[in-house]
Write an enzyme that holds these catalytic residues in place. Structure first.
Site, PDB file in Angstrom:
ATOM      1  N   HIS A 102       0.880  -1.173   0.000  1.00 36.19           N
ATOM      2  CA  HIS A 102       0.000   0.000   0.000  1.00 36.19           C
ATOM      3  C   HIS A 102       0.917   1.223   0.000  1.00 36.19           C
ATOM      4  O   HIS A 102       2.005   1.189   0.597  1.00 36.19           O
ATOM      5  CB  HIS A 102      -0.826   0.124   1.277  1.00 36.19           C
ATOM      6  CG  HIS A 102      -1.782  -0.995   1.564  1.00 36.19           C
ATOM      7  ND1 HIS A 102      -1.400  -2.153   2.173  1.00 36.19           N
ATOM      8  CD2 HIS A 102      -3.121  -1.081   1.374  1.00 36.19           C
ATOM      9  CE1 HIS A 102      -2.476  -2.933   2.334  1.00 36.19           C
ATOM     10  NE2 HIS A 102      -3.529  -2.308   1.860  1.00 36.19           N
ATOM     11  N   ASP A 105       2.278   1.966   3.321  1.00 35.20           N
ATOM     12  CA  ASP A 105       3.227   1.015   3.916  1.00 35.20           C
ATOM     13  C   ASP A 105       4.653   1.462   3.647  1.00 35.20           C
ATOM     14  O   ASP A 105       5.542   1.236   4.459  1.00 35.20           O
ATOM     15  CB  ASP A 105       3.124  -0.386   3.273  1.00 35.20           C
ATOM     16  CG  ASP A 105       1.766  -1.015   3.363  1.00 35.20           C
ATOM     17  OD1 ASP A 105       0.995  -0.655   4.268  1.00 35.20           O
ATOM     18  OD2 ASP A 105       1.477  -1.890   2.511  1.00 35.20           O
TER      19      ASP A 105
HETATM   20  C1  XUL Z   1      -7.676  -6.521   4.375  1.00 35.30           C
HETATM   21  C2  XUL Z   1      -6.908  -6.913   3.191  1.00 35.30           C
HETATM   22  C3  XUL Z   1      -6.054  -5.863   2.586  1.00 35.30           C
HETATM   23  C4  XUL Z   1      -5.990  -5.889   1.109  1.00 35.30           C
HETATM   24  C5  XUL Z   1      -5.219  -4.747   0.497  1.00 35.30           C
HETATM   25  O1  XUL Z   1      -8.436  -7.546   4.920  1.00 35.30           O
HETATM   26  O2  XUL Z   1      -6.957  -8.042   2.774  1.00 35.30           O
HETATM   27  O3  XUL Z   1      -4.792  -5.978   3.140  1.00 35.30           O
HETATM   28  O4  XUL Z   1      -5.410  -7.078   0.654  1.00 35.30           O
HETATM   29  O5  XUL Z   1      -5.710  -3.524   0.864  1.00 35.30           O
END
Ligand code: XUL
Ligand code: CO
Length: 439
Positions: A102, A105
């Protein structure tokens, strides 16, 4: 503290099923050919940044427990550079071809969007250098549209259009960075796209907002020439009471409603499937049957807990059934298996990260080998094929070609049709699966 962060671990190698070394693969042998394709190319495994390099082991009852020296001063750019070093050291030693992140992150949030974007861009420059040097690629990037308080009532589905605009701006930048880094996909998880209570929610309006948001993302992807795949990740609830991207079928309906079903595919996560009351195999089979499978978030839930525990995969039966669907469905294409999985809070050592991923990769490899055995012996496929034989015959074709209720009534009466039940052979087929499983 600076790199190396994992100086007591060397590169993880395949040592075979009889290996005694816990820091070695027993089944994941990336160059091994399975059904004419390298194991690594079937699985396309990725390590995720968030659980493995950001999470310090907090839970709602207690403080950080995990030994993560790169996180000291975690809001600073310097700390993010250290985290990048730790992550790439880990990717290389584990020997995986991909990672995922992300925007929040990899870089700290600034006081303005422009400042946040600048942080992300600068870290992305360093990241590009590491990717080039190591050959590790980006499976997907995604924007975090759920942690900051501005997103408490959702991002695209927020009652405030300024929040929609902020989220759109954040996705624009993250999509461009993912494109620049050669990402194979871009994921949209509707973190808080849902509601906590219907008493304050206009469902119709929020669906239209989400449809509009996704159309804007599709449009921008084309504009910048990003040829990766856009993916929505279904999840039924948590953090909200009800998430709109509930499961594969709900997302399918949404995509059709907003004319997006040829532009966006699905990222299926194991623990999200089970939270929705489905099996992982079901969600994959649904996605494949509708041409929507994009990628997978590999993890598992706990059968006794009703939340998203995100544990590392360890059930070979579950991975076998999943890979049976995936391989028969033509494979993952640009997708892969992203370990969206986190260590338990007591797994405090840095090398627990290796044990978790080695176990997860071996469970996937065992699943792949077992699925290949099922495909090779052909028993399941032959049974399913013969079960629908009637539909290839005269009556089946007539029905599909347009026979009316009256035609069918005439047919049944004229021929004294009286079909006898036929065994579905479930127990026999379950045994076929068990006998193919590579333990
Ligand atoms: C949350 C989840 C996230 C997504 C990316 O449950 O799975 O980490 O994969 O935003
Ligand atoms: Co996920």
């Amino acid at each position: 503290m600076s790199a190396p962060f994992f100086d007591n671990v060397d590169r993880i190698d395949y040592e075979g099923p009889e290996a005694v070394n816990p820091l070695a693969f027993r089944y994941y042998d990336k160059d091994r050919e399975v059904l004419g394709r390298r194991m690594e190319d079937h699985l396309r495994p990725a390590v995720c940044y968030w659980h493995s390099f950001n999470a310090p082991g907090l839970d709602m009852f207690g403080a950080a427990t995990l030994d993560r020296p790169w996180l000291a001063g975690s809001d600073s750019r310097e700390a993010c550079e250290r985290k990048l070093d730790a992550a790439f050291e880990f990717f290389e030693k584990l020997g995986v071809p991909f990672f995922c992140f992300h925007d929040r992150d990899i870089a700290p949030e600034g006081t303005t969007l422009a400042e946040s974007n600048d942080h992300v861009s600068r870290i992305a420059d360093r990241m590009a250098g590491r990717m080039e040097a190591t050959g590790v690629g980006l499976l997907w990037g995604t924007a975090n549209l759920f942690s900051h308080p501005r997103y408490a009532a959702g991002a695209a589905t927020n009652p405030d259009p300024e929040v929609f605009a902020y989220a759109a701006a954040q996705v624009k930048h993250c999509l461009e960075v993912t494109h620049r880094l050669g990402g194979a996909n871009y994921v949209l998880w509707g973190g808080r796209e849902g509601y906590d209570t219907l008493l304050n929610t206009d469902l119709r309006r929020e669906a239209d907002q989400l449809g509009r948001f996704m159309s804007l993302v599709v449009e921008h992807k084309a504009k910048i020439g990003f040829d990766g795949v856009l993916l929505i990740e279904p999840k039924p609830h948590e953090p909200t009471k009800h998430q709109y991207d509930h499961d594969a079928a709900a997302v399918h309906a949404f995509l059709q409603q907003y004319d997006l079903d040829r532009s966006i595919k699905l990222n299926i996560e194991v623990n999200h499937a089970t939270l929705a009351g489905h099996s992982f195999q079901h969600e994959l089979a649904y996605a494949i049957a509708n041409g929507l499978l994009g990628s997978v978030d590999a993890n598992r839930g706990d059968p006794q807990n009703g939340w998203d525990t995100d544990q590392f995969p360890n059930s070979v039966e579950e991975t076998t059934l999943a890979l049976y669907e995936i391989v028969r469905g033509g494979g993952l294409g640009a997708g892969g298996f992203n370990f969206d999985a986190k260590l338990r809070r007591q797994s405090v050592s840095r090398d627990d990260l290796f044990h978790a991923h080695i176990g997860g990769l071996d469970a996937l490899a065992q699943g792949l080998l077992s699925a290949a055995a099922l495909i090779d012996n052909g028993k399941l496929a032959a049974f399913v094929e013969s079960r629908y034989d009637g539909w290839r015959g005269a009556l089946g074709r007539r029905i599909l070609d347009g026979a009316s209720l009256a035609d069918l009534s005439d047919h049944v009466v004229a021929n004294a049709v009286d079909p006898a039940p036929v065994s579905g052979r479930q127990e026999l087929l379950e045994t076929v699966v068990n006998r193919a499983i590579r333990r």
